[in-house]
Design a protein around this motif. Structure first.
Motif, PDB file in Angstrom:
ATOM      1  N   GLN A 122      44.725  42.062  38.697  1.00 40.05           N
ATOM      2  CA  GLN A 122      44.678  41.102  39.804  1.00 40.05           C
ATOM      3  C   GLN A 122      46.089  40.613  40.150  1.00 40.05           C
ATOM      4  O   GLN A 122      46.430  40.435  41.326  1.00 40.05           O
ATOM      5  CB  GLN A 122      43.790  39.909  39.433  1.00 40.05           C
ATOM      6  N   ARG A 133      48.921  42.249  39.840  1.00 42.91           N
ATOM      7  CA  ARG A 133      49.615  43.295  40.611  1.00 42.91           C
ATOM      8  C   ARG A 133      49.076  43.378  42.039  1.00 42.91           C
ATOM      9  O   ARG A 133      49.834  43.532  42.993  1.00 42.91           O
ATOM     10  CB  ARG A 133      49.455  44.650  39.920  1.00 42.91           C
ATOM     11  N   ARG A 134      47.763  43.250  42.157  1.00 47.37           N
ATOM     12  CA  ARG A 134      47.158  43.363  43.489  1.00 47.37           C
ATOM     13  C   ARG A 134      47.586  42.203  44.382  1.00 47.37           C
ATOM     14  O   ARG A 134      47.846  42.380  45.573  1.00 47.37           O
ATOM     15  CB  ARG A 134      45.631  43.405  43.350  1.00 47.37           C
ATOM     16  N   ARG A 135      47.669  40.991  43.826  1.00 51.52           N
ATOM     17  CA  ARG A 135      48.025  39.846  44.680  1.00 51.52           C
ATOM     18  C   ARG A 135      49.476  39.948  45.153  1.00 51.52           C
ATOM     19  O   ARG A 135      49.779  39.627  46.290  1.00 51.52           O
ATOM     20  CB  ARG A 135      47.743  38.523  43.966  1.00 51.52           C
ATOM     21  N   ASP A 171      45.661  48.041  48.955  1.00 53.84           N
ATOM     22  CA  ASP A 171      45.324  48.177  47.533  1.00 53.84           C
ATOM     23  C   ASP A 171      43.837  47.962  47.269  1.00 53.84           C
ATOM     24  O   ASP A 171      43.318  48.372  46.229  1.00 53.84           O
ATOM     25  CB  ASP A 171      46.138  47.185  46.699  1.00 53.84           C
ATOM     26  N   ASP A 215      43.908  45.757  53.802  1.00 55.13           N
ATOM     27  CA  ASP A 215      44.230  45.472  52.388  1.00 55.13           C
ATOM     28  C   ASP A 215      44.303  46.815  51.683  1.00 55.13           C
ATOM     29  O   ASP A 215      43.325  47.280  51.100  1.00 55.13           O
ATOM     30  CB  ASP A 215      43.148  44.568  51.769  1.00 55.13           C
ATOM     31  N   CYS A 235      38.777  39.288  47.056  1.00 57.24           N
ATOM     32  CA  CYS A 235      40.037  38.715  47.540  1.00 57.24           C
ATOM     33  C   CYS A 235      41.201  39.304  46.733  1.00 57.24           C
ATOM     34  O   CYS A 235      41.188  39.250  45.497  1.00 57.24           O
ATOM     35  CB  CYS A 235      40.005  37.195  47.381  1.00 57.24           C
ATOM     36  N   PRO A 236      42.220  39.831  47.400  1.00 53.56           N
ATOM     37  CA  PRO A 236      43.336  40.431  46.664  1.00 53.56           C
ATOM     38  C   PRO A 236      44.179  39.419  45.894  1.00 53.56           C
ATOM     39  O   PRO A 236      44.882  39.792  44.957  1.00 53.56           O
ATOM     40  CB  PRO A 236      44.176  41.109  47.758  1.00 53.56           C
ATOM     41  N   VAL A 237      44.092  38.153  46.255  1.00 51.65           N
ATOM     42  CA  VAL A 237      44.899  37.141  45.563  1.00 51.65           C
ATOM     43  C   VAL A 237      44.165  36.557  44.364  1.00 51.65           C
ATOM     44  O   VAL A 237      44.708  36.452  43.272  1.00 51.65           O
ATOM     45  CB  VAL A 237      45.338  36.023  46.544  1.00 51.65           C
ATOM     46  N   CYS A 238      42.894  36.156  44.544  1.00 53.04           N
ATOM     47  CA  CYS A 238      42.214  35.448  43.459  1.00 53.04           C
ATOM     48  C   CYS A 238      40.962  36.153  42.952  1.00 53.04           C
ATOM     49  O   CYS A 238      40.369  35.695  41.971  1.00 53.04           O
ATOM     50  CB  CYS A 238      41.870  34.017  43.879  1.00 53.04           C
ATOM     51  N   GLY A 239      40.546  37.223  43.611  1.00 54.95           N
ATOM     52  CA  GLY A 239      39.379  37.957  43.124  1.00 54.95           C
ATOM     53  C   GLY A 239      38.059  37.395  43.599  1.00 54.95           C
ATOM     54  O   GLY A 239      36.994  37.858  43.167  1.00 54.95           O
TER      55      GLY A 239
END
Lengths: 252, 63
Positions: free
Chosen positions: A232, A234-236, B27, B25, B45-49
């Protein structure tokens, strides 16, 4: 893309909760019946959060005046209120459920690497920030991306996974709220980094931190949780264009 | 900071990430140009899941 600072201050207001409102009596009754090994692991996690949240609540103070505008200062201040709330609820869990009484008790069972991070490294960075010897993006990189996005998130996931069976319902409810707050703290940290435009070396260090930042918990955080949290992270960074190129940096 | 989007923006209510269909997005396996409604339900969500259900429509990027 990430919302601006005013959004986070308003979000913090909406999400506010009372750490003294939890009733941990059922948890305290259930605690002695948990297997000793499980109790040991949970005690280490809770003690780790007592040390960590107390540190982050204190060491966030120098970030506030270093912010470049009033909206960002207000969001840092709102975050500090959150951190004080987190410190209080974990202090209550440690005392009322786990039976760690007195300020020294949690420190005695926390892994050395975690103590080093929260009792030496973060205070040193915060002091350098206060003295003007460190930049705000360096501080946010360590505080919001490494500590909150990796170390604390991993600990919270480990607690939530362990308590998914409802063994300690009050503790799980409290950790759920802490973990929810942590999400906006990380989003706000990303917003700050985007505004501050960190130098490529810092971006590369953040991208390369990953697994190294998670070893502070020792065996208290399972490998599967570490992998999930690292992915997560790396993805953020990639999602907001801060992926960089991994290097053997010093942020963890 | 605020701007008028070319497509409907969606914001994660938990972390402040804003999904912009113009960016997608990569990734997360979402190509640029894909509307939020077309993203698979198991996307996060790519930032917090956070789950897709934790997003809400947003006209502008909030300040």
């Amino acid at each position: 893309m990430i919302a601006g600072s005013r959004h986070f201050t308003a979000l913090a207001q909406r999400l506010r909760w009372d750490p003294d409102a939890f009733d941990f009596e059922a948890d305290a009754r259930a605690w002695p019946s948990l297997p000793p090994r499980r109790r040991g692991r949970l005690a280490m996690l809770v003690a780790g959060f007592v040390v960590a949240e107390t540190s982050v609540a204190t060491e966030l103070a120098p970030f506030v005046p270093r912010a470049g505008d009033e909206a960002t200062r207000a969001a840092f201040a709102a975050q500090r209120v959150d951190e004080e709330r987190h410190a209080r609820v974990f202090e209550r869990i440690a005392m009322d459920v786990v039976g760690l009484r007195g300020p020294a008790a949690p420190h005695a069972i926390v892994p050395a690497a975690l103590r080093e991070l929260f009792e030496q490294r973060l205070p040193a960075t915060a002091a350098a920030l206060a003295d003007g010897d460190a930049s705000l993006d360096e501080g946010v990189g360590l505080y919001h991306m490494v500590i909150e996005g990796l170390v604390l998130t991993a600990g919270q996931h480990a607690l939530l996974d362990d308590l998914a069976d409802g063994a300690l319902p009050g503790v799980r409810s409290a950790v759920e709220l802490v973990e929810r707050d942590e999400r906006w703290h990380v989003g706000f940290g990303l917003r700050c980094l985007l505004d501050l435009r960190p130098v490529p070396d810092l971006v590369a260090e953040l991208a390369g931190t990953g697994e190294r930042g998670l070893h502070a918990w020792g065996e208290a955080v399972p490998a599967e949780v570490r992998r999930r949290v690292e992915a997560q992270h790396r993805r953020r960074l990639a999602a907001v264009g801060l992926a960089g190129h991994a290097t053997a940096g010093s942020l963890a | 900071m605020a701007r008028v989007a070319e497509g409907q923006l969606w914001i994660c209510e938990l972390c402040g990430y804003v999904y912009d269909p113009a960016e997608g997005d990569a990734d997360g396996g979402v190509k640029a140009g894909m509307a939020f409604e077309e993203i698979p339900d198991d996307w996060s969500c790519p930032v917090c899941g956070a789950a897709k259900d934790d997003f809400s429509p947003q006209d502008d990027v909030p300040l």
